[in-house]
Write a protein that holds these residues in place. Structure first.
Motif, mmCIF file in Angstrom:
data_model
loop_
_atom_site.group_PDB
_atom_site.id
_atom_site.type_symbol
_atom_site.label_atom_id
_atom_site.label_comp_id
_atom_site.label_asym_id
_atom_site.label_seq_id
_atom_site.Cartn_x
_atom_site.Cartn_y
_atom_site.Cartn_z
ATOM 1 N N LEU A 136 21.778 10.330 -14.124
ATOM 2 C CA LEU A 136 21.348 9.726 -15.444
ATOM 3 C C LEU A 136 20.907 10.993 -16.497
ATOM 4 O O LEU A 136 21.561 11.123 -17.693
ATOM 5 C CB LEU A 136 20.541 8.992 -15.368
ATOM 6 N N LEU A 137 20.253 11.753 -15.845
ATOM 7 C CA LEU A 137 20.065 13.152 -16.503
ATOM 8 C C LEU A 137 20.894 14.021 -17.155
ATOM 9 O O LEU A 137 20.692 14.486 -18.185
ATOM 10 C CB LEU A 137 18.629 13.709 -15.775
ATOM 11 N N LEU A 138 21.901 14.016 -16.080
ATOM 12 C CA LEU A 138 22.935 14.939 -16.612
ATOM 13 C C LEU A 138 23.762 14.277 -17.637
ATOM 14 O O LEU A 138 24.108 14.841 -18.542
ATOM 15 C CB LEU A 138 23.850 15.224 -15.092
ATOM 16 N N HIS A 139 23.623 12.854 -17.674
ATOM 17 C CA HIS A 139 24.523 12.147 -18.572
ATOM 18 C C HIS A 139 23.775 12.300 -19.991
ATOM 19 O O HIS A 139 24.297 12.622 -20.994
ATOM 20 C CB HIS A 139 24.351 10.657 -18.234
ATOM 21 N N LEU A 140 22.379 12.310 -19.908
ATOM 22 C CA LEU A 140 21.493 12.455 -21.117
ATOM 23 C C LEU A 140 21.589 13.749 -21.754
ATOM 24 O O LEU A 140 21.344 14.023 -22.879
ATOM 25 C CB LEU A 140 19.939 12.045 -20.912
ATOM 26 N N GLY A 141 22.020 14.887 -20.804
ATOM 27 C CA GLY A 141 21.841 16.445 -21.324
ATOM 28 C C GLY A 141 23.185 16.541 -21.959
ATOM 29 O O GLY A 141 23.199 17.611 -22.448
ATOM 30 N N PRO B 280 27.785 15.644 -9.641
ATOM 31 C CA PRO B 280 26.899 14.627 -9.487
ATOM 32 C C PRO B 280 27.388 13.508 -8.465
ATOM 33 O O PRO B 280 28.160 13.930 -7.868
ATOM 34 C CB PRO B 280 26.914 13.902 -10.631
ATOM 35 N N HIS B 281 26.380 12.794 -8.321
ATOM 36 C CA HIS B 281 26.799 11.686 -7.042
ATOM 37 C C HIS B 281 26.824 10.366 -7.312
ATOM 38 O O HIS B 281 26.545 9.641 -6.431
ATOM 39 C CB HIS B 281 25.379 11.829 -6.191
ATOM 40 N N VAL B 282 27.519 10.248 -8.637
ATOM 41 C CA VAL B 282 27.580 8.440 -8.848
ATOM 42 C C VAL B 282 28.415 7.937 -7.851
ATOM 43 O O VAL B 282 29.642 8.354 -7.416
ATOM 44 C CB VAL B 282 28.265 8.413 -10.174
ATOM 45 N N SER B 283 27.998 6.983 -6.987
ATOM 46 C CA SER B 283 28.549 6.334 -6.201
ATOM 47 C C SER B 283 27.865 5.079 -5.761
ATOM 48 O O SER B 283 26.831 5.601 -4.613
ATOM 49 C CB SER B 283 29.172 7.164 -5.107
ATOM 50 N N ARG B 284 27.479 4.279 -6.344
ATOM 51 C CA ARG B 284 26.558 3.310 -5.760
ATOM 52 C C ARG B 284 27.012 2.005 -6.031
ATOM 53 O O ARG B 284 27.776 1.421 -7.014
ATOM 54 C CB ARG B 284 25.144 3.640 -6.359
ATOM 55 N N ALA B 285 26.427 1.009 -5.290
ATOM 56 C CA ALA B 285 26.486 -0.448 -5.476
ATOM 57 C C ALA B 285 25.109 -1.146 -5.971
ATOM 58 O O ALA B 285 24.347 -1.302 -5.145
ATOM 59 C CB ALA B 285 27.114 -1.294 -4.459
ATOM 60 N N GLN B 286 25.028 -1.447 -7.112
ATOM 61 C CA GLN B 286 23.665 -2.127 -7.563
ATOM 62 C C GLN B 286 22.510 -1.468 -7.050
ATOM 63 O O GLN B 286 21.476 -2.027 -6.305
ATOM 64 C CB GLN B 286 23.786 -3.784 -6.896
ATOM 65 N N THR B 287 22.205 -0.230 -7.599
ATOM 66 C CA THR B 287 21.053 0.526 -7.201
ATOM 67 C C THR B 287 19.998 0.002 -8.379
ATOM 68 O O THR B 287 20.649 -0.404 -9.620
ATOM 69 C CB THR B 287 21.121 2.069 -6.962
#
Lengths: 308, 451
Positions: free
Chosen positions: B344-349, B29-36
């Motif tokens: 998020l969908l990966l997390h929900l899965g 996954p691509h998690v790397s974000r600031a306040q998206t």
């Protein structure tokens, strides 16, 4: 010595005042909101509908111009032809019943009796209640499993098995016509009553003195004077009944086996249910020439009456 | 930048998914974000409390990943969920993640971001999705949507075990016990449409008919589609050949002609709620429905609910098929935060989240990966104890959506325009010759194919 006083300079009127003095401009300004509303809420959706009907647009696809393909496809669809026929049948019989019953009720309400105002107000109830709400109530009364009508008839010993109110094609269509009549009849009655009250009682009195019985008084005095009002009511009713959607959608959903689909409900099923916006728009546009013809014929007749 | 992304990815996997399989999927996954920000349009679940659990899971994820979450729970009543998706697809703006009902992924496949990375990661970790979910979500070589457990359901038989035992001599609890290992193959094999008909005759004679709708509603598709499949009848092949005019269809129609004599005569006017009402009325001895019918009975007629046993469909010459309507999740191509949406969908899965959601839905939500079917809820939920054990597929049934195996766009038309219930009612209600009815259905389907 003559002194020339400077002439007072005429105060220049503000631009807005000058503009409003111009009748043409004023008319345009006053008409603008109405034109804008008509353009946004009537003309644009209509033009969009025509465009959609000529395209292969679906909910997820902008589509392309396909000419009259959607219309030809709809005509080749046996369910559409059934829905088209149903729409005429439904409109014809519902209008006949609404007119006859409405006239009868209007004539009754035109008499003097105690509680007249209360009855007149109560009569409007079916017309006031939102269609969806009243149709839900009817649906429960006709419910296949829990019909209160079946229960009452059964308990009264009048039937041995349940009547197939909504599960049989013929019954379902007549149930829909009955509900439409129940709902629309007050509109006829109250409008015709208003028409009846404009008729001078002296005319009836004179006819009575000439020996005319009730039927002849109605036919030769009341009916000719009521005809213009009746035609207007019928035109409105035909337009509303021909394009009816809510009642059928809630009551039968077009079933059983498409037997109660009208053009509007079938257009919805294809356009929204199946997502084929172009085909759905084409189906709904089949109503347009028919309604246009009806309105044109009746208005023409009305104009001839007024001219006579 | 790339190093930072990799570091965050590891962090995500550690904290959220246990850092197992998904880590091996390159670039995801691509998690790397600031306040998206993420805006979600989700199905408004009918089971009380489910929305709250889902919201809590998503908001916790948002907090951990610095993503501002907005959730709109949209009802499917009055097709509002579908209308919202339609409006957003046309406007090219709206929610980032959208919940879709069964066929919507097909409708919008060109406007949706492929979900291959998420699906592949979940498949690698938990095994394949079932064939029905794969058919609906995997199109033209890509996952157009991601199968979602929320709202997904199957259509088992819901039988009043007391009435069938007493009047038809058939003990469905004995044939389909709440433990697949205890099934007697001989008894299960004997449970076919012929046996169902024999039982239906007897319960009808006793005044407790089985009730299945044959009208313009999804319930009709969801039992007739599987029945035709169990006779080997397919309507259109994946290549687009119309095959509905066949001996298999004829045989199924002849069978239905006989069966409908013993169903309530008003099934032709039923809606999707009618079978629920039929069951709770106490007069109905069997319906084909997800456990929502049982839930209504539990609330309104607990004595009836205590006698309802969920179990497998009868077998036909070509197997045992059960209807299923999976829901899906999609990410619009126009979404502003596609990578966050996918994360998020990966997390929900993940199993942890799926477990919570299945529990919150009281077992109604059906996961589309078989490895999740060992959730204990279907064993535990009662009354009767074990009555929903067979709500997930336990035996030799195959899941199907009416319209399969036609190409999905056409299958969606077959499903939403109801030619199958119409074909059946022409024969069983109007007495039309089955061959004529098949011809009519073939012509209807040919009309849909003209595009």
């Amino acid at each position: 010595m003559e002194v020339a006083l400077p002439r007072p300079r005429a105060a220049r009127e503000p631009f807005l005042t000058r503009s409003l003095d111009n009748e043409r401009l004023l008319a345009a300004i006053l008409l603008a909101p109405a034109v804008l509303i008509l353009a946004v809420f009537i003309a644009y959706p209509f033009v969009m509908g025509v465009w959609l009907s000529l395209s292969s647009t679906s909910v997820g696809n902008p589509g392309e111009f396909v000419g009259l393909k959607n219309f030809l496809k709809a005509w080749d669809d046996s369910i559409f032809r059934t829905a088209f026929g149903n729409t005429f049948f439904y409109t014809f019989w519902a209008t006949v019943f609404k007119l006859s019953l409405g006239m009868w009720v209007a004539l009754l309400l035109n008499r003097h009796f105690r509680g007249k105002r209360l009855v007149r107000a109560a009569m409007l109830l079916p017309f006031i209640i939102p269609t969806v709400l009243s149709t839900f109530a009817w649906r429960w009364m006709f419910d296949p499993t829990f019909s209160v009508l079946n229960w009452t008839l059964y308990k009264a010993g009048l039937i041995a098995t349940k009547l197939p109110f909504l599960s049989d094609s013929t019954w379902a269509m007549w149930c829909a016509i009955s509900i439409n009549t129940w709902r629309g009849m007050p509109f006829f009655a109250i409008t015709l009553l208003a028409g009846l009250q404009t008729i001078n009682p002296d005319l009836h009195e004179a006819a009575s003195l000439d020996g005319a019985n009730a039927w002849r008084r109605f036919w030769h005095v009341t009916w000719p004077l009521l005809k213009p009002v009746t035609l207007v009511v019928v035109v409105f009713s035909v337009i509303q009944t021909f394009s009816d959607f809510q009642l059928i959608y809630v009551l039968t959903g077009g079933g059983p086996a498409n037997s109660t689909h009208l053009v509007a409900t079938y257009a919805y099923q294809i356009g929204v249910g199946a997502g084929l916006l172009g085909e759905g728009a084409a189906i709904s546009l089949f109503m347009l020439p028919v309604l246009f013809f009806v309105v044109w014929m009746q208005l023409r007749y009305l104009r001839r009456l007024e001219g006579a | 930048m790339k190093k930072q992304a990799l570091a965050d990815r590891r962090e995500f996997l550690k904290t959220v998914a246990g850092g197992v399989a998904a880590a091996s999927v390159v670039g995801f996954p691509h998690v790397s974000r600031a306040q998206t920000k993420l805006v979600l349009g989700l199905w408004d679940h009918w089971v009380p409390g489910e929305n709250a659990v889902l919201k809590e899971i998503i908001e916790a994820w948002g907090k951990a990943n610095k993503v501002e979450i907005t959730i709109d729970f949209i009802t499917s009543i009055g097709e509002k969920l579908q209308a919202t998706a339609a409006a957003e697809s046309r406007a090219g703006t709206g929610h980032d993640i959208m919940a879709f009902v069964t066929w919507d992924g097909t409708k919008y496949k060109d406007k949706l971001e492929p979900m291959n990375d998420v699906a592949d990661a979940l498949i690698k970790k938990y095994g394949p999705y079932n064939e029905n979910a794969t058919y609906l979500n995997f199109q033209d070589g890509k996952w157009v949507t991601l199968p979602s457990p929320i709202g997904s359901h199957t259509y088992p038989l819901e039988t009043r075990m007391d009435l069938w035992k007493k009047h038809a001599g058939i003990d469905v609890q004995d044939i389909f016990p709440a433990d697949v290992k205890k099934r007697d193959k001989r008894k299960v094999d004997a449970w076919d449409w012929k046996m169902f008909l024999a039982g239906a005759k007897k319960v009808h004679a006793a005044g407790f008919p089985a009730g299945m709708s044959i009208a313009e509603n999804t319930d009709s598709n969801d039992w007739l589609g599987p029945l035709f499949a169990s006779y080997g009848s397919t309507f259109v092949t994946p290549k687009g050949d119309i095959t509905i005019e066949s001996n298999a269809t004829l045989e199924a129609l002849e069978y239905l002609k006989e069966l409908t004599k013993y169903l309530p005569p008003d099934i032709y006017a039923w809606d999707d709620g009618s079978n629920n009402r039929w069951l709770i009325s106490g007069k109905g001895s069997a319906v084909i429905n997800p456990p929502s019918a049982w839930t209504v009975a539990k609330r309104d007629q607990p004595a009836v609910a205590a006698q309802v046993w969920h179990h497998d469909a009868p077998r036909g010459a070509k197997g045992r098929w059960r209807g299923s309507l999976p829901f899906t999740w999609g990410v619009w191509k126009f979404a502003k935060n596609k990578s966050a949406a996918k994360d998020l969908l990966l997390h929900l899965g993940q199993k942890e989240q799926q477990w919570k959601l299945i529990t919150a839905s009281q077992g109604y939500d059906m996961p589309q990966q078989n490895s999740f079917l060992d959730h204990p809820i279907w064993q535990e939920i009662e009354p009767p104890k074990g009555g929903q054990y067979n709500y997930p597929i336990r035996g030799d049934e195959k899941l199907i959506v009416c319209g399969y195996p036609a190409k999905q766009d056409l299958a969606a038309q077959i499903y939403t325009r109801y030619p199958i219930p119409h074909m059946v009612s022409r024969v069983t209600q109007k007495g039309e010759n089955p061959k004529e009815a098949m011809k009519w259905a073939a012509k209807e389907i040919a009309t849909y194919m003209r595009g």
